[in-house]
Write a protein that holds these residues in place. Structure first.
Motif, mmCIF file in Angstrom:
data_model
loop_
_atom_site.group_PDB
_atom_site.id
_atom_site.type_symbol
_atom_site.label_atom_id
_atom_site.label_comp_id
_atom_site.label_asym_id
_atom_site.label_seq_id
_atom_site.Cartn_x
_atom_site.Cartn_y
_atom_site.Cartn_z
ATOM 1 N N ASP A 74 -43.201 -18.984 53.930
ATOM 2 C CA ASP A 74 -42.758 -18.106 52.850
ATOM 3 C C ASP A 74 -42.079 -16.881 53.451
ATOM 4 O O ASP A 74 -42.680 -16.170 54.262
ATOM 5 N N ASN A 75 -40.843 -16.628 53.043
ATOM 6 C CA ASN A 75 -40.079 -15.521 53.625
ATOM 7 C C ASN A 75 -40.655 -14.146 53.302
ATOM 8 O O ASN A 75 -40.382 -13.178 54.018
ATOM 9 N N GLU A 76 -41.421 -14.055 52.231
ATOM 10 C CA GLU A 76 -41.880 -12.747 51.770
ATOM 11 C C GLU A 76 -43.375 -12.514 51.979
ATOM 12 O O GLU A 76 -43.786 -11.418 52.364
ATOM 13 N N THR A 77 -44.175 -13.527 51.725
ATOM 14 C CA THR A 77 -45.624 -13.329 51.672
ATOM 15 C C THR A 77 -46.339 -14.011 52.833
ATOM 16 O O THR A 77 -46.263 -15.236 52.977
ATOM 17 N N PRO A 78 -47.031 -13.260 53.682
ATOM 18 C CA PRO A 78 -47.829 -13.874 54.752
ATOM 19 C C PRO A 78 -48.930 -14.755 54.170
ATOM 20 O O PRO A 78 -49.471 -14.467 53.102
ATOM 21 N N GLY A 79 -49.238 -15.829 54.878
ATOM 22 C CA GLY A 79 -50.272 -16.737 54.404
ATOM 23 C C GLY A 79 -51.296 -17.034 55.478
ATOM 24 O O GLY A 79 -51.262 -16.476 56.579
ATOM 25 N N SER A 80 -52.191 -17.950 55.159
ATOM 26 C CA SER A 80 -53.255 -18.313 56.099
ATOM 27 C C SER A 80 -52.761 -19.256 57.188
ATOM 28 O O SER A 80 -53.418 -19.425 58.214
ATOM 29 N N GLY A 81 -51.619 -19.895 56.950
ATOM 30 C CA GLY A 81 -51.080 -20.850 57.917
ATOM 31 C C GLY A 81 -51.507 -22.277 57.670
ATOM 32 O O GLY A 81 -50.986 -23.199 58.304
ATOM 33 N N GLU A 82 -52.422 -22.484 56.733
ATOM 34 C CA GLU A 82 -52.950 -23.837 56.526
ATOM 35 C C GLU A 82 -51.922 -24.789 55.931
ATOM 36 O O GLU A 82 -52.067 -26.011 56.044
ATOM 37 N N HIS A 83 -50.883 -24.246 55.295
ATOM 38 C CA HIS A 83 -49.870 -25.106 54.685
ATOM 39 C C HIS A 83 -48.627 -25.273 55.565
ATOM 40 O O HIS A 83 -47.684 -25.965 55.174
ATOM 41 N N LEU A 84 -48.609 -24.642 56.714
ATOM 42 C CA LEU A 84 -47.452 -24.764 57.600
ATOM 43 C C LEU A 84 -47.434 -26.125 58.295
ATOM 44 O O LEU A 84 -48.474 -26.644 58.703
ATOM 45 N N VAL A 85 -46.246 -26.676 58.421
ATOM 46 C CA VAL A 85 -46.039 -27.894 59.216
ATOM 47 C C VAL A 85 -45.137 -27.505 60.379
ATOM 48 O O VAL A 85 -43.991 -27.099 60.182
#
Length: 256
Positions: free
Chosen positions: A163-174
């Motif tokens: 996501d270009n705007e919102t940092p995430g947990s990384g669990e959905h990254l491939v």
């Protein structure tokens, strides 16, 4: 001199091994005076699905050794979830041996290089990305016993789900590693870009697969710090340049 490679152009239709038809869209690597060897493409019967089609580089040697090795690695690592997958092969349009096939590869939204210019990574994203790289690296090096990957860098690490705007947990990254054509025995052949080189390379000492771990560590460090240290206006300027048609940074986001 190797025979000339087939010329690819926008709108060309290429047929895969099992009859799937692909329409070429745009060149992904722009180099002055040279043909583009990496193109974006879509399925003719389903334009939603995008792919990357890659033929040998003009500078590859007789028999296309780098390209051939990359194809073999893709076949061996097809089941890996951490190496960018070859999904199809475009057979030669002429006699085999005179003209090489073309690889059909997964397309990705971004490279790690372009993602880091958007915003700083969260700690969870860094952990997810670096874990995937480490697993992919281990799988490739284990399979290619005693060889190393001299071109491990942010441009050759591909990411979906960022996501270009919102940092995430990384669990959905491939996250997957791309460009396996440069794998070499230790202390042989070209080595990675200057930023990622280990000390023994600088001092012209023999190197081993440990140099890949050094490159992995540099990527980790860049994930942590570089974007935070770059002035926001400078980052925007770099981003504009990276998205220009002439930029190789944009090209490597999906293809190399």
């Amino acid at each position: 001199m190797p025979p000339p490679l087939r010329v690819l152009t926008r709108g060309s239709i290429l047929v895969g091994k099992h009859g799937q038809r692909y329409v070429l869209l745009d060149p992904l690597v722009q180099r002055k005076g040279k043909q583009c060897n990496v193109w974006s493409a879509i399925k003719q019967d389903n334009p939603i699905h995008q792919f990357v089609l890659k033929k040998p580089d003009d500078e590859d040697g007789h028999g296309w050794p780098d390209f051939t090795q990359e194809m073999e690695m893709q076949k061996l690592l097809y089941k890996s979830g951490y190496i960018r997958r070859m999904v199809d092969i475009i057979p030669p349009s002429s006699v085999i041996g005179i003209e090489p096939p073309i690889m059909g590869l997964e397309a990705f939204e971004k490279s790690l290089w372009t993602a880091r210019l958007r915003r700083p990574f969260s700690l969870g994203e860094i952990r997810s990305i670096m874990r995937s790289i480490a697993i992919g690296l281990k799988q490739a090096l284990t399979l290619m016993d005693a060889k190393y990957m001299p071109d491990l860098k942010m441009e050759n690490i591909l990411v979906n789900g960022f996501d270009n705007e919102t940092p995430g947990s990384g669990e959905h990254l491939v996250t997957k590693i791309a460009d396996l054509g440069m794998m070499r025995p230790p202390s042989q052949g070209p080595i990675s870009a200057i930023t990622y080189r280990s000390p023994e390379v600088y001092f012209k000492k023999p190197w081993t697969t440990a140099t890949d771990i050094w490159s992995w560590g540099i990527v980790t460090e860049l994930d942590h710090w570089v974007v935070k240290l770059i002035n926001k206006d400078i980052r925007k300027k770099i981003l504009r340049q990276s998205m220009s048609p002439q930029s190789c940074s944009r090209a490597t986001a999906q293809c190399t």
